[in-house]
Design a protein around this motif. Structure first.
Motif, PDB file in Angstrom:
ATOM      1  N   TRP A  74      -1.498  16.093  -0.484  1.00 23.94           N
ATOM      2  CA  TRP A  74      -2.642  15.188  -0.366  1.00 23.94           C
ATOM      3  C   TRP A  74      -3.927  15.925  -0.031  1.00 23.94           C
ATOM      4  N   LYS A  98      -7.599  14.546  -0.565  1.00 29.84           N
ATOM      5  CA  LYS A  98      -7.509  13.130  -0.927  1.00 29.84           C
ATOM      6  C   LYS A  98      -8.065  12.244   0.197  1.00 29.84           C
ATOM      7  N   PRO A  99      -8.797  11.189  -0.166  1.00 28.27           N
ATOM      8  CA  PRO A  99      -9.336  10.260   0.834  1.00 28.27           C
ATOM      9  C   PRO A  99      -8.276   9.228   1.240  1.00 28.27           C
ATOM     10  N   VAL A 100      -7.283   9.664   1.980  1.00 25.12           N
ATOM     11  CA  VAL A 100      -6.127   8.833   2.314  1.00 25.12           C
ATOM     12  C   VAL A 100      -6.545   7.543   3.030  1.00 25.12           C
ATOM     13  N   GLY A 156      -9.429   5.911   3.062  1.00 25.33           N
ATOM     14  CA  GLY A 156     -10.155   5.013   2.159  1.00 25.33           C
ATOM     15  C   GLY A 156      -9.248   4.374   1.125  1.00 25.33           C
ATOM     16  N   ASP A 157      -8.335   5.155   0.562  1.00 26.74           N
ATOM     17  CA  ASP A 157      -7.400   4.611  -0.431  1.00 26.74           C
ATOM     18  C   ASP A 157      -6.506   3.533   0.188  1.00 26.74           C
ATOM     19  N   LEU A 158      -6.019   3.789   1.412  1.00 26.20           N
ATOM     20  CA  LEU A 158      -5.168   2.796   2.072  1.00 26.20           C
ATOM     21  C   LEU A 158      -5.961   1.555   2.478  1.00 26.20           C
ATOM     22  N   LYS A 164      -8.460   0.267   0.824  1.00 27.85           N
ATOM     23  CA  LYS A 164      -8.593  -0.531  -0.409  1.00 27.85           C
ATOM     24  C   LYS A 164      -7.306  -1.272  -0.736  1.00 27.85           C
ATOM     25  N   ARG A 165      -6.182  -0.628  -0.497  1.00 27.04           N
ATOM     26  CA  ARG A 165      -4.892  -1.224  -0.848  1.00 27.04           C
ATOM     27  C   ARG A 165      -4.421  -2.265   0.167  1.00 27.04           C
TER      28      ARG A 165
END
Length: 183
Positions: A150, A153-155, A157-159, A161-162
C-alpha cells in the motif's frame, strides 16, 4: 496552544469541545467544575459546551454522592451514543473490534470485513482507527512505506469514501501505545 491556529470563535469552541471530550474520556465521571479547573476554562464556557453535548445525547449526567449541600452532577459519555472501529493489520492476522464510547468492546473478530462490522453497530459508527505496519503519514492518511503493498496509497481517504465515516491510520505500534496510554 500547541502550534494550532484559530480563525475565530467557532474554532475555539471546537477546540474546547475536543478538550472536554478528551478529559471526559480519560477521567469520567467528572463535574463541570472539575472540567473547568483542569482545562483552564470558565464554568460558563464548560456549561455551554456540555449543554450541547447533552442535547446531542453524547453525554449523560448523574447526581454525585451526597456530601452535604447541593450535589453537583457527574458527567460521562453515553456508551450507546456512537461506536468506533479499531483495526490492527498485523503480519499474522487482522483483528477488528467495535467499541462503545467508553472504550468497552461490543464485538471483536479476526479477519472480518470492515463494512460488515460497521453494519452491525446499533447506531452509526463515528469513525475508525487503523494500525498497520510500516511508516504512515497520519496527517495525510497515506502509507509512506510498508510491506503490505500500500505504499503511497491514500488508505484513510479510500476507506472514508467506501465506509462513509472518518478513518485515522497510523503505525500499529503507535496505535497500541496510544491505547495503553488511554487505558
Amino acid at each position: 496552544m500547541s502550534g494550532e491556529r484559530y480563525r475565530g470563535l467557532s474554532d475555539v469552541r471546537r477546540r474546547n469541545r475536543r478538550n472536554i471530550r478528551s478529559l471526559l474520556y480519560r477521567r469520567a465521571p467528572v463535574t463541570r467544575t472539575e472540567l473547568a479547573e483542569e482545562l483552564g476554562l470558565t464554568l460558563p464556557t464548560v456549561t455551554t459546551s456540555v449543554a450541547g453535548m447533552l442535547e446531542e445525547g453524547l453525554l449523560v449526567e448523574q447526581p454525585a454522592p451526597s456530601g452535604g449541600g447541593r450535589r453537583p452532577n457527574l458527567l460521562r459519555f453515553n456508551p450507546s451514543a456512537g461506536y468506533a472501529l479499531g483495526v490492527e493489520l498485523g503480519p499474522y492476522e487482522t483483528a477488528v473490534g467495535l467499541y462503545d464510547l467508553t472504550g468497552e468492546p461490543v464485538v471483536r473478530r479476526s479477519h472480518p470485513q470492515l463494512a460488515e462490522l460497521a453494519a452491525i453497530a446499533p447506531v452509526p459508527v463515528l469513525g475508525a482507527g487503523i494500525g498497520l505496519p510500516g511508516f504512515v503519514s497520519r496527517e495525510q492518511g497515506i502509507v509512506r512505506a510498508s510491506r503490505t503493498g500500500w505504499t503511497g496509497k491514500p488508505v484513510a481517504g479510500d476507506l472514508f469514501k467506501r465506509l462513509g465515516f472518518p478513518v485515522l491510520i497510523d503505525n500499529n505500534v503507535r496505535m497500541r501505545a496510544a491505547g495503553q496510554e488511554l487505558f
